[in-house]
Design an enzyme around this catalytic site. Structure first.
Site, PDB file in Angstrom:
ATOM      1  N   CYS A 166      -7.226  -1.689 -48.995  1.00 49.19           N
ATOM      2  CA  CYS A 166      -6.358  -2.598 -49.729  1.00 49.19           C
ATOM      3  C   CYS A 166      -4.936  -1.833 -50.027  1.00 49.19           C
ATOM      4  CB  CYS A 166      -6.896  -2.944 -51.203  1.00 49.19           C
ATOM      5  SG  CYS A 166      -6.095  -4.426 -51.775  1.00 49.19           S
ATOM      6  N   HIS A 186     -11.933  -4.977 -48.705  1.00 48.31           N
ATOM      7  CA  HIS A 186     -12.687  -3.995 -49.486  1.00 48.31           C
ATOM      8  C   HIS A 186     -14.232  -3.919 -48.942  1.00 48.31           C
ATOM      9  CE1 HIS A 186     -10.075  -3.729 -53.414  1.00 48.31           C
ATOM     10  NE2 HIS A 186      -9.424  -4.761 -52.523  1.00 48.31           N
ATOM     11  N   GLU A 241     -16.273  -1.798 -49.328  1.00 46.37           N
ATOM     12  CA  GLU A 241     -17.248  -1.262 -50.580  1.00 46.37           C
ATOM     13  C   GLU A 241     -18.078  -2.261 -50.968  1.00 46.37           C
ATOM     14  OE1 GLU A 241     -13.558  -1.665 -52.964  1.00 46.37           O
ATOM     15  OE2 GLU A 241     -14.099  -1.374 -50.861  1.00 46.37           O
TER      16      GLU A 241
END
Length: 545
Positions: free
Chosen positions: A379, A515, A517
């Site tokens: 990001c 993102h 994750e």
């Protein structure tokens, strides 16, 4: 299909681990072949966590359908296969907002709007909606029993037990059983008082999860059972443990899943926890270790980067490496210089908002690029990598983002002014737009560039990853940056937005606007994090030579 509800509450103190306990139980029930989901009910008045400070609340977890939710939903997705959605998390603020909107619309036909029945009914409706289509739904009530904020939620679940039937509802209460060194024993009185508090509002717990720094002895569990009116086999000891991935096996070994399945009259096979046993084995038997520096703005509270930290650990599992994470304040890089980045095997810059510390992140990206240190930008981490490359390689002196310097000469990152909402309607936004609920958020399709490093890692042409941002690469300046050597490795579905960039002449330099994750799990990992940790190990070996 009849849905069964497990309501999870906490007592004595906060931060007992209700979310982890609920997720671990859900993992066992899922391993028994049941269709399971989990909900989190937060008693704060914010509509959602989207505009809350990461240093107060921790990270904002983004679901596939674009909801900005509590970080506990990240735990849920890492423990079970079911994907969370906006139905899995709501707050007091959301409930009041919905009820007040209906009142203004005249839906209540002039009735006096009260906590009971209007607020509690709205809570029950959302719980039932969230549990539709599942065998079991675990509902975690945020906060601690006794808090004023939690009372409407507790009253709502008390009513649900009456309306749905006790044969389809179960109350599981987490409580603290402290050990007093001076007395040389654990103390059960706090648990008794916590249960008494629950009883005062009409809730009799069916299962007690006793949190302690050690195993609660059988005689103390029997004492708790007697004074709290709970069967002995339903008093579970949950001690502090070195890995959260051991908790499913720990709960199963005490028969918690058998007790619950019998309570709900569910006929299902024994749980096969071999996948979790494999995760625990990989975690306990690494072949080496690497040190990865995470340069961020909110490092004072590691929970602000909870999913990133977990995803790095998952990447370590896939490479049989222990990942030591060094949290570095980006302002320290600004004041102390890149010396704080020495002795790292890789550098990661996560997402963030605001100008504070951005120049330190740009310095970190520069250090990684010039010294061939593996780099993963997420990001804002992609945006600072782009700004650094534009300034120092593409000849765009002073390149910046309009988020930080609105009138800069080279705005390589800029605000997207036109968006489409979930209904396909075009929304126009500017710097004066509300902060809450005004981002490009949720799962978005990304087309990977053939021959790129990320295309090789993913093994797919098209991927879906989750976003949460307002600013994007400015396409007006993209050709000049590409000409200097930066490769666009991924584009949005309409081929208009840059999603991934990489440096072909660097051992491992990848930055993405999304993102990754949020979709990493301990059992499956994630291609980017697995590749990043592998690159860190390779860099370490090169340094040794």
């Amino acid at each position: 299909m009849t849905t069964n509800y497990i309501f999870v509450t906490g007592g004595v103190v906060s931060s007992l681990g209700k979310g982890i306990a609920a997720a671990s139980l859900a993992a066992i029930l899922e391993a028994r072949g049941l269709n399971v989901t989990i909900m989190k009910l937060d008693p704060y008045i914010n509509v959602d966590p989207g505009t809350m400070s990461p240093t107060q609340h921790g990270e904002v977890f983004v679901t596939e359908d674009g909801a900005e939710t509590d970080l506990d939903l990240g735990h849920y997705e890492r423990f079970i296969r079911t994907k969370m959605s906006r139905r899995n998390n709501f707050t007091t603020g959301r409930i009041y907002s919905d009820v007040l909107r209906k009142e203004r619309r005249g839906d209540y036909l002039g009735a006096t709007i009260q906590v009971i029945p209007h607020i509690t009914n709205a809570i029950k409706e959302r719980i039932i909606e969230g549990g539709e289509g599942h065998d079991v739904v675990l509902v975690e009530i945020g906060g601690t029993v006794g808090d004023i904020e939690s009372l409407p939620f507790l009253e709502a679940i008390r009513q649900m037990a009456v309306q749905v039937g006790r044969e389809h509802t179960l109350f599981m209460h987490l409580t603290l059983v402290p050990y007093l060194a001076a007395a040389g024993e654990v103390k059960t009185k706090p648990t008794q008082h916590s249960v008494k508090e629950l009883l005062s509002i009409g809730i009799q717990p069916d299962v007690l999860i006793c949190r302690s720094d050690r195993t609660v002895p059988a005689n103390e569990r029997a004492k708790i059972a007697l004074f709290c009116n709970v069967p002995e086999k339903a008093v579970i000891s949950l001690k502090d443990i070195d890995s959260i991935y051991k908790i499913p096996s720990l709960l199963k070994s005490q028969g918690l899943d058998d007790y619950i399945c019998k309570r709900f009259s569910l006929n299902c096979p024994e749980a096969n926890l071999s996948e979790w046993e494999q995760v625990v084995y990989e975690e306990a038997n690494p072949g080496g270790e690497v040190t990865i520096g995470m340069v961020g703005k909110y490092v004072a509270l590691p929970d602000a980067y909870k999913s990133v930290i977990e995803a790095l650990k998952h990447g370590g599992l896939k490479n049989r490496l222990t990942v030591n994470i060094k949290l570095i304040d980006s302002q320290d890089v600004e004041t102390r210089g890149v010396e704080v980045l020495k002795d790292l095997d890789a550098i990661l810059i996560p997402g963030g908002f605001g100008y504070r510390g951005v120049e330190g992140k740009i310095m970190a990206a520069n250090y990684a690029r010039e010294n061939n240190v593996p780099y993963l930008g997420i990001c804002l981490g992609m945006q600072v990598a782009l700004m650094e490359f534009a300034r120092n390689v593409a000849g765009m002196e002073g390149a910046n983002s309009t988020e930080f310097v609105p009138d800069c000469k080279y705005p390589v990152v800029a605000l997207i002014t036109e968006w489409r909402d979930e209904n396909g309607n075009v929304e126009v936004r500017d710097e004066a737009s509300d902060l809450g609920g005004t981002m490009r958020v949720g799962g978005q399709q990304c087309h990977l560039t053939e021959g790129s490093l990320v295309r090789q890692m993913y093994g797919e042409q098209t991927i879906i990853e989750r976003h949460r941002h307002r600013y994007e690469v400015n396409n007006m300046l993209l050709k000049q940056i590409e000409a200097a050597g930066l490769r666009v490795a991924g584009l949005s579905a309409d081929r208009k937005l840059v999603e991934i960039v990489e440096l072909p002449d660097h051992p491992w330099f990848v930055a993405c606007q999304f993102h990754p994750e949020f979709t990493s799990t301990p059992r499956d990992g994630h291609p980017l994090f697995a590749g990043f940790v592998k690159a860190a190990g390779a860099y370490q070996k090169r340094q040794v030579k």
